[in-house]
Design a protein around this motif. Structure first.
Motif, PDB file in Angstrom:
ATOM      1  N   LEU A 120      27.002 -32.069  -6.200  1.00 54.45           N
ATOM      2  CA  LEU A 120      28.130 -30.914  -5.930  1.00 54.45           C
ATOM      3  C   LEU A 120      27.431 -29.834  -4.742  1.00 54.45           C
ATOM      4  CD1 LEU A 120      30.266 -30.292  -9.102  1.00 54.45           C
ATOM      5  CD2 LEU A 120      30.615 -31.601  -7.011  1.00 54.45           C
ATOM      6  N   ALA A 121      26.474 -30.200  -4.116  1.00 51.44           N
ATOM      7  CA  ALA A 121      25.788 -29.216  -3.372  1.00 51.44           C
ATOM      8  C   ALA A 121      26.602 -28.539  -2.501  1.00 51.44           C
ATOM      9  CB  ALA A 121      24.928 -30.108  -2.461  1.00 51.44           C
ATOM     10  N   PRO A 122      26.715 -27.136  -2.565  1.00 47.55           N
ATOM     11  CA  PRO A 122      27.658 -26.309  -1.979  1.00 47.55           C
ATOM     12  C   PRO A 122      27.616 -26.547  -0.365  1.00 47.55           C
ATOM     13  CG  PRO A 122      26.494 -25.150  -3.583  1.00 47.55           C
ATOM     14  CD  PRO A 122      25.906 -26.472  -3.539  1.00 47.55           C
ATOM     15  N   GLU A 123      26.571 -26.651   0.222  1.00 49.40           N
ATOM     16  CA  GLU A 123      26.357 -26.695   1.668  1.00 49.40           C
ATOM     17  C   GLU A 123      27.188 -27.852   2.227  1.00 49.40           C
ATOM     18  OE1 GLU A 123      22.618 -28.359   0.123  1.00 49.40           O
ATOM     19  OE2 GLU A 123      24.058 -26.733  -0.380  1.00 49.40           O
ATOM     20  N   ARG A 124      27.494 -28.798   1.300  1.00 50.55           N
ATOM     21  CA  ARG A 124      28.303 -30.129   1.860  1.00 50.55           C
ATOM     22  C   ARG A 124      30.054 -29.948   1.548  1.00 50.55           C
ATOM     23  NH1 ARG A 124      25.073 -35.458  -0.344  1.00 50.55           N
ATOM     24  NH2 ARG A 124      26.465 -36.279   1.266  1.00 50.55           N
ATOM     25  N   ARG A 161      32.598 -27.954   2.171  1.00 52.66           N
ATOM     26  CA  ARG A 161      33.640 -27.554   3.201  1.00 52.66           C
ATOM     27  C   ARG A 161      33.729 -28.931   4.225  1.00 52.66           C
ATOM     28  NH1 ARG A 161      33.588 -22.247   6.932  1.00 52.66           N
ATOM     29  NH2 ARG A 161      33.903 -21.479   4.811  1.00 52.66           N
ATOM     30  N   ARG A 162      32.681 -29.290   4.636  1.00 55.63           N
ATOM     31  CA  ARG A 162      32.782 -30.467   5.719  1.00 55.63           C
ATOM     32  C   ARG A 162      33.191 -31.800   4.957  1.00 55.63           C
ATOM     33  NH1 ARG A 162      27.837 -30.521   6.332  1.00 55.63           N
ATOM     34  NH2 ARG A 162      27.163 -32.795   5.291  1.00 55.63           N
ATOM     35  N   GLU A 163      32.778 -32.086   3.681  1.00 54.84           N
ATOM     36  CA  GLU A 163      33.178 -33.345   3.214  1.00 54.84           C
ATOM     37  C   GLU A 163      34.674 -33.282   2.599  1.00 54.84           C
ATOM     38  OE1 GLU A 163      30.159 -34.623   0.667  1.00 54.84           O
ATOM     39  OE2 GLU A 163      28.514 -34.995   2.265  1.00 54.84           O
ATOM     40  N   LEU A 164      34.981 -32.224   1.953  1.00 58.67           N
ATOM     41  CA  LEU A 164      36.303 -32.000   1.536  1.00 58.67           C
ATOM     42  C   LEU A 164      37.341 -32.032   2.662  1.00 58.67           C
ATOM     43  CD1 LEU A 164      36.122 -29.075  -1.019  1.00 58.67           C
ATOM     44  CD2 LEU A 164      36.873 -31.484  -1.463  1.00 58.67           C
ATOM     45  N   GLY A 165      36.928 -31.449   3.780  1.00 59.58           N
ATOM     46  CA  GLY A 165      37.806 -31.491   4.908  1.00 59.58           C
ATOM     47  C   GLY A 165      38.262 -32.948   5.493  1.00 59.58           C
ATOM     48  N   ARG A 166      36.975 -33.560   5.534  1.00 60.44           N
ATOM     49  CA  ARG A 166      37.011 -35.119   5.936  1.00 60.44           C
ATOM     50  C   ARG A 166      37.809 -35.919   4.888  1.00 60.44           C
ATOM     51  NH1 ARG A 166      30.817 -35.792   8.241  1.00 60.44           N
ATOM     52  NH2 ARG A 166      31.028 -34.484  10.241  1.00 60.44           N
ATOM     53  N   GLY A 167      37.459 -35.519   3.872  1.00 55.97           N
ATOM     54  CA  GLY A 167      38.121 -36.551   2.685  1.00 55.97           C
ATOM     55  C   GLY A 167      39.592 -36.356   2.760  1.00 55.97           C
ATOM     56  N   ILE A 168      40.016 -35.028   2.813  1.00 53.97           N
ATOM     57  CA  ILE A 168      41.493 -34.746   2.737  1.00 53.97           C
ATOM     58  C   ILE A 168      42.040 -35.627   3.936  1.00 53.97           C
ATOM     59  CG2 ILE A 168      42.942 -33.079   3.085  1.00 53.97           C
ATOM     60  CD1 ILE A 168      41.373 -31.147   1.429  1.00 53.97           C
ATOM     61  N   LEU A 172      29.927 -35.731  -4.452  1.00 51.78           N
ATOM     62  CA  LEU A 172      31.342 -35.788  -5.091  1.00 51.78           C
ATOM     63  C   LEU A 172      32.294 -35.407  -4.307  1.00 51.78           C
ATOM     64  CD1 LEU A 172      30.468 -35.063  -8.514  1.00 51.78           C
ATOM     65  CD2 LEU A 172      31.580 -37.262  -8.114  1.00 51.78           C
ATOM     66  N   TRP A 173      31.911 -34.560  -3.228  1.00 45.28           N
ATOM     67  CA  TRP A 173      33.071 -33.770  -2.490  1.00 45.28           C
ATOM     68  C   TRP A 173      33.783 -34.727  -1.554  1.00 45.28           C
ATOM     69  CZ3 TRP A 173      33.843 -29.458  -4.249  1.00 45.28           C
ATOM     70  CH2 TRP A 173      32.685 -28.626  -4.569  1.00 45.28           C
ATOM     71  N   LEU A 174      33.253 -35.685  -0.799  1.00 41.89           N
ATOM     72  CA  LEU A 174      34.195 -36.669  -0.147  1.00 41.89           C
ATOM     73  C   LEU A 174      35.273 -37.471  -0.962  1.00 41.89           C
ATOM     74  CD1 LEU A 174      34.546 -37.692   2.896  1.00 41.89           C
ATOM     75  CD2 LEU A 174      33.027 -39.505   2.271  1.00 41.89           C
ATOM     76  N   ALA A 175      34.589 -37.880  -2.266  1.00 38.13           N
ATOM     77  CA  ALA A 175      35.650 -38.391  -3.040  1.00 38.13           C
ATOM     78  C   ALA A 175      36.694 -37.669  -3.569  1.00 38.13           C
ATOM     79  CB  ALA A 175      35.019 -39.045  -4.120  1.00 38.13           C
ATOM     80  N   ILE A 176      36.356 -36.091  -3.853  1.00 30.81           N
ATOM     81  CA  ILE A 176      37.343 -35.473  -4.297  1.00 30.81           C
ATOM     82  C   ILE A 176      38.239 -35.228  -3.173  1.00 30.81           C
ATOM     83  CG2 ILE A 176      37.809 -33.078  -4.793  1.00 30.81           C
ATOM     84  CD1 ILE A 176      35.247 -33.212  -6.376  1.00 30.81           C
ATOM     85  N   GLY A 177      37.913 -34.924  -2.022  1.00 27.52           N
ATOM     86  CA  GLY A 177      38.922 -34.782  -0.952  1.00 27.52           C
ATOM     87  C   GLY A 177      39.726 -36.071  -0.490  1.00 27.52           C
TER      88      GLY A 177
END
Length: 263
Positions: A52-56, A58-65, A175-180
């Motif tokens: 859950l690295a914070p620096e990843r 915004r980018r991965e959430l946006g792409r995932g959504i 986990l960010w890309l999967a969440i997005g």
């Protein structure tokens, strides 16, 4: 994390009376679930949550959504081409906001529980392939408690979503890309195209007032388009691609290799 998921679901159910309260509650419970996960990992495992690295975020959430919305758009287009999806007119912007709130919480809590906790810890004991299959089956099986659940629908969820989200985590170790992607798919399913999500009876509605009909294998029936063969076929593509990426990055581990590394 399953307890956190249950608490979040209860709060969201109580707050879904208006779009604004649903949106606030959904985002808030998702944020609290993230805090709970970080603190549990720190307390039980004594480490930082690199997944859950914070620096990843915004980018991965946006792409995932964007990726999730796109995948479901392709799926519903195929369902429509089969004659099983029907648009009756415009739906409700408020319903779309309510859906966004509910799905924000669901995407976060479910990914933390099933990929962040279950997949990651099973991988230490059974290797990547064992964790992928087992966590996918458990993830699909959990959807059997939904009001309009079917065994076929739960199996479809296990194949298309359980395997896909596991493959994404294996390839990215984030986990960010999967969440997005989870959020984008669910919001598109109900909040945009107005169809049921995984047999749920939330009926918040979406931007389109629509329905499905015809054979369950094509339309998904009361479970929603996730139980259609089209959803399985569409999601199989990124699943294979992410597994190939995980292999190329040497992120598919056998139980023997993990045991040797631990020693």
């Amino acid at each position: 994390m399953l307890a956190v998921d249950a608490i979040a679901s209860g709060i969201n159910s109580a707050a879904d009376g208006t779009p604004l309260t649903a949106l606030i509650a959904g985002v808030a419970t998702g944020g609290l679930a993230l805090v709970a996960y970080v603190r549990l990992v720190r307390y039980l495992e004594g480490r930082r949550t690199l997944e859950l690295a914070p620096e990843r975020a915004r980018r991965e959430l946006g792409r995932g959504i964007g990726f999730g919305v796109g995948l479901f758009a392709v799926t519903i287009a195929l369902v429509a081409l089969s004659g099983s999806y029907h648009v009756h007119g415009w739906g409700s912007f408020g319903g779309a906001l309510t859906s966004l709130g509910l799905m924000s919480s669901a995407a976060v809590t479910e990914e933390l529980a099933f990929r962040g906790a279950l997949f990651r810890i099973l991988e230490e004991k059974a290797g990547t392939w064992g964790a992928l299959v087992a966590s996918g089956l458990v993830f699909g099986g959990l959807h059997l408690i939904n009001p309009n659940a079917t065994v076929w629908g739960a199996l479809a969820i296990a194949i298309e979503a359980g395997l896909m989200f596991g493959a994404i985590y294996a390839a990215t170790r984030s986990l960010w890309l999967a969440i997005g992607l989870h959020l984008g798919w669910n919001v598109a399913e109900e909040g945009i195209f107005g169809t049921a999500v995984s047999g749920s009876d939330s009926h918040t509605g979406g931007l389109l007032h629509a329905s499905v009909s015809g054979p369950q294998i094509l339309s998904g029936g009361s479970f929603g388009p996730e139980a259609s063969i089209f959803a399985i076929a569409v999601c199989a593509v990124p699943t294979v691609l992410f597994l190939l990426l995980a292999k190329r990055r040497n992120r598919i581990h056998t139980r023997a290799a993990l045991a040797a590394a631990a020693r």
